[in-house]
Design an enzyme around this catalytic site. Structure first.
Site, PDB file in Angstrom:
ATOM      1  CD  GLU A  54      44.248  36.656  37.750  1.00  0.00           C
ATOM      2  OE1 GLU A  54      45.237  36.501  38.510  1.00  0.00           O
ATOM      3  OE2 GLU A  54      44.335  36.631  36.504  1.00  0.00           O
ATOM      4  CD  GLU A  65      35.396  39.892  29.067  1.00  0.00           C
ATOM      5  OE1 GLU A  65      35.833  39.697  30.222  1.00  0.00           O
ATOM      6  OE2 GLU A  65      35.965  39.483  28.051  1.00  0.00           O
TER       7      GLU A  65
HETATM    8  N1  THU Z   1      40.034  37.242  31.444  1.00  0.00           N
HETATM    9  C1  THU Z   1      39.067  38.212  31.399  1.00  0.00           C
HETATM   10  O1  THU Z   1      38.964  39.052  32.300  1.00  0.00           O
HETATM   11  N2  THU Z   1      38.231  38.208  30.331  1.00  0.00           N
HETATM   12  C2  THU Z   1      38.279  37.315  29.305  1.00  0.00           C
HETATM   13  O2  THU Z   1      37.393  37.307  28.458  1.00  0.00           O
HETATM   14  C3  THU Z   1      39.388  36.380  29.200  1.00  0.00           C
HETATM   15  C4  THU Z   1      40.185  36.208  30.441  1.00  0.00           C
HETATM   16  C5  THU Z   1      40.956  37.226  32.582  1.00  0.00           C
HETATM   17  C6  THU Z   1      40.756  36.067  33.519  1.00  0.00           C
HETATM   18  C7  THU Z   1      42.117  35.969  34.162  1.00  0.00           C
HETATM   19  O3  THU Z   1      42.145  36.808  35.292  1.00  0.00           O
HETATM   20  C8  THU Z   1      43.075  36.514  33.132  1.00  0.00           C
HETATM   21  O4  THU Z   1      42.281  37.129  32.141  1.00  0.00           O
HETATM   22  C9  THU Z   1      43.970  35.469  32.493  1.00  0.00           C
HETATM   23  O5  THU Z   1      43.227  34.426  32.009  1.00  0.00           O
END
Ligand code: THU
Length: 140
Positions: A54, A65
C-alpha cells in the site's frame, strides 16, 4: 502430476503464502494479502510470491497478485499455470478487476486454477480466469 500430488502442491503453496502474509505492507487497510503464481522455466515448475504494497497515496497501492507476477517475471516467467490468493480476512478474497486483466496477460489456459482461501484456509474457493473475467480484452 496426479491428483494427490496436485493437492500436496496446493497445501504447500498455501502454507508458504501464510508465512508471507506478515510481509504485506498494509498500514492503511489492515488487509494483508499474499498471492502466488505457478509457472515453468526450462521445464522446471516454480512458484513466485507477492504481497500487497500500500501507499499513503492510496491509488498507488499494488495488489498481491501483481506483486507476485512482477517477482515471477524477473525469474523468467512467460506463462502462469495457477494463481493462489490468501489474506487475513474471514472470507476468501478474489482478485480485483485490475489484477484479472493483468493475469490475462500471462495466463494462457483459460481453465487454469485460481485458488482463493481465507485466513486459516478453512474456506477455499476455486475458479478460473474465464469465470472471473469473461469476454476479456486480449489481442490474440
Ligand atoms: N488487494 C489485493 O492485494 N488483491 C486483490 O485482489 C484485492 C485487494 C489489496 C489492496 C489493498 O492493499 C487491500 O487489499 C485492501 O483493499
Amino acid at each position: 502430476m496426479n491428483k494427490e500430488q496436485d493437492m500436496e502442491q496446493v497445501s504447500l503453496v498455501l502454507s508458504q503464502l501464510k508465512q508471507k502474509l506478515p510481509c504485506s505492507h498494509s498500514p492503511y487497510s489492515g488487509v494483508q494479502v499474499a498471492a502466488a503464481v505457478e509457472y515453468e522455466v526450462e521445464g522446471e515448475k516454480r512458484v513466485a510470491y507477492g504481497v500487497n504494497v500500500e501507499n499513503v497515496s492510496y491509488g498507488l497501492t499494488v495488489c498481491a497478485e501483481r506483486s507476485a507476477i512482477s517477482n515471477a517475471i524477473i525469474d523468467g516467467m512467460k506463462s502462469i499455470t495457477a494463481l493462489y490468493v490468501t489474506s487475513n480476512q474471514e472470507a476468501p478474497i478474489s482478485p480485483c478487476g485490475a489484477c484479472r486483466q493483468v493475469v490475462t496477460e500471462f495466463m494462457q489456459q483459460a481453465d487454469a486454477p485460481v485458488i482463493c482461501t481465507n485466513f486459516d484456509d478453512s474456506q477455499q474457493w476455486q475458479s478460473t480466469l474465464s469465470d472471473l473475467l469473461p469476454n476479456r480484452f486480449d489481442l490474440d
